[in-house]
Design an enzyme around this catalytic site. Structure first.
Site, PDB file in Angstrom:
ATOM      1  N   ASP A 106       0.821  -1.208   0.000  1.00 55.54           N
ATOM      2  CA  ASP A 106       0.000   0.000   0.000  1.00 55.54           C
ATOM      3  C   ASP A 106       0.860   1.265   0.000  1.00 55.54           C
ATOM      4  O   ASP A 106       2.084   1.199  -0.128  1.00 55.54           O
ATOM      5  CB  ASP A 106      -1.016  -0.014   1.142  1.00 55.54           C
ATOM      6  N   LYS A 142      -4.302   3.862  -1.404  1.00 50.30           N
ATOM      7  CA  LYS A 142      -4.931   5.049  -1.971  1.00 50.30           C
ATOM      8  C   LYS A 142      -4.002   5.732  -2.951  1.00 50.30           C
ATOM      9  O   LYS A 142      -2.805   5.797  -2.748  1.00 50.30           O
ATOM     10  CB  LYS A 142      -5.228   6.053  -0.852  1.00 50.30           C
ATOM     11  N   MET A 155      -2.912   9.574  13.113  1.00 49.95           N
ATOM     12  CA  MET A 155      -4.143  10.010  12.425  1.00 49.95           C
ATOM     13  C   MET A 155      -4.702  11.266  13.088  1.00 49.95           C
ATOM     14  O   MET A 155      -5.917  11.421  13.230  1.00 49.95           O
ATOM     15  CB  MET A 155      -5.216   8.909  12.471  1.00 49.95           C
TER      16      MET A 155
END
Lengths: 260, 260
Positions: free
Chosen positions: A35, A57, A169
């Protein structure tokens, strides 16, 4: 033949921070799923005839859903292949590793895992020990954004503790985090943001829990980034220099007063 | 010539869990200082003409004091050598890494650090994710024994939180830790002890915060060992099996009741 799934932690950024075991396992893979948080140079360890699939993504494109990744792993493994799922950091720290293993196991697929250096260890690389003898006895790692996109209630608790807090995050919640520290009278707690840690373009900024949001508004560090707030952050040279400067200014002011 | 100091994280046990970079750096060392928590096979990476010095604890012998280790590093580096200080786990998680770097830097010695997989990541290897989506949003790592040999006050706070708690240096405080969870009504929280994690003779036991002390009294797992307590521990297969057995027993009991 039912194939195999091995989760491999890619480490926190620098491709040489993968483990020796992880690099070896990559060399035995028939299929590699990777990823956006894994460094492209890690693919150098992969056999030239292996299948390499990006599952992260990309600008303008949605990421593959976790369920789609699970299905892909199972389909490839059930065709008898050794599937390696390469994950940024460590597979079991905010990374759905356990979910991927469990799903594959329900199909009778053999599973294994190779740990990785988590991004939570990056502060040490930049001179911020997560723990320092005589300064703190614990650290608390929190995903600031929970699965509903809200600020995790653990942030409020963590801020009240004596632990050095690592917020992942958290860049979209930075203003809220600053406010929490301010509201409980801990705005002066030393703070830092580490962006793209251990990579060549990695950056770090320092400040206090109160002003780190303002500093980030100016500096605009890239994601992935992590926020570290706590007493052990204050053992970084940056803060010693600040103190020296302050005492220099104070001394000067005192001398000027005497001359008045 | 002022030499150089590089701290290298050896990883949590299995010698193949050192990073690729760490293994490379070991190969460039003139002097290697290692301790009891680093696997002997890691010395295979060291040049045959390098000096290798054990600075850890050994049965019946005292460990070298931190101050003595600092002095030794400086003496070797000031003679122009590249000193590698190999440390179990990660150099900046309960490991005095920052202190060693700072001391060397006051002598003008160039320093560097290579991160390692911390022992706090070991639960993942044994099927216990430190975080699990929908179960917990944080984990808290505490050295249960503080520098005065007392139970860290952070243990009390950590037990009250929703974080999965990882207690290091806690085996001598296990009874006290169990009591804390019991006293706040959280005795049933899933718990595990991991001993010699990722090594061939590694072991794990499961239980609850309330009964894990009693289980350890019988099993007597070796140190180094870590204690993990929290909701995400309960996602291990061990606890699913327990639940299945319980519902089996309950079903049986209900059937028997009907027949009475």
């Amino acid at each position: 033949m039912k194939g195999k799934l091995t989760l491999v932690g890619a480490g926190p950024g620098d491709p040489e921070l993968i483990s020796v075991k992880g690099a070896k396992v990559l060399g035995t893979a028939d299929v590699v799923l990777y990823d956006a948080l894994t460094h492209p140079d890690l693919l150098d360890y992969v056999k030239s005839n292996a299948e390499v699939i990006f599952v992260g993504k990309r600008a303008g494109k949605h990421a593959m859903l976790q369920e789609e990744i699970n299905e892909l792993i199972v389909a490839k493994a059930l065709s008898g292949k050794h599937v390696v799922r390469l994950k940024g950091g460590d597979p079991f720290v905010f990374a759905h590793g356990k979910e991927e293993l469990e799903y594959a196991e329900t199909f009778g697929i053999t599973t294994a895992a190779v740990l990785g250096i988590s991004s939570i260890n990056l502060p040490g690389f930049y001179g911020i020990p997560l723990t320092r003898r005589g300064i703190n006895e614990s650290f608390w790692v929190v995903t600031a954004t929970n699965k509903n996109g809200m600020l995790s209630p653990d942030v409020q608790l963590a801020a009240q503790s004596n632990a050095t807090c690592v917020f992942l995050m958290g860049m979209n919640k930075l203003k809220e985090i600053s406010k929490i520290y301010l509201n409980i009278g801990k705005g002066k707690t030393p703070a830092a943001i580490i962006s793209r840690g251990s990579l060549e373009d990695g950056q770090i900024i320092f400040g206090s829990a109160a002003n780190i949001y303002a500093k980030q508004s100016i500096k605009k560090l890239d994601t992935p980034a992590m926020i570290v707030i706590g007493a052990s952050v204050g053992t970084h040279e940056y803060f010693y220099e600040k103190m020296k400067n302050l005492s220099f200014f104070n001394a000067k002011t005192n001398n000027q007063r005497k001359n008045e």
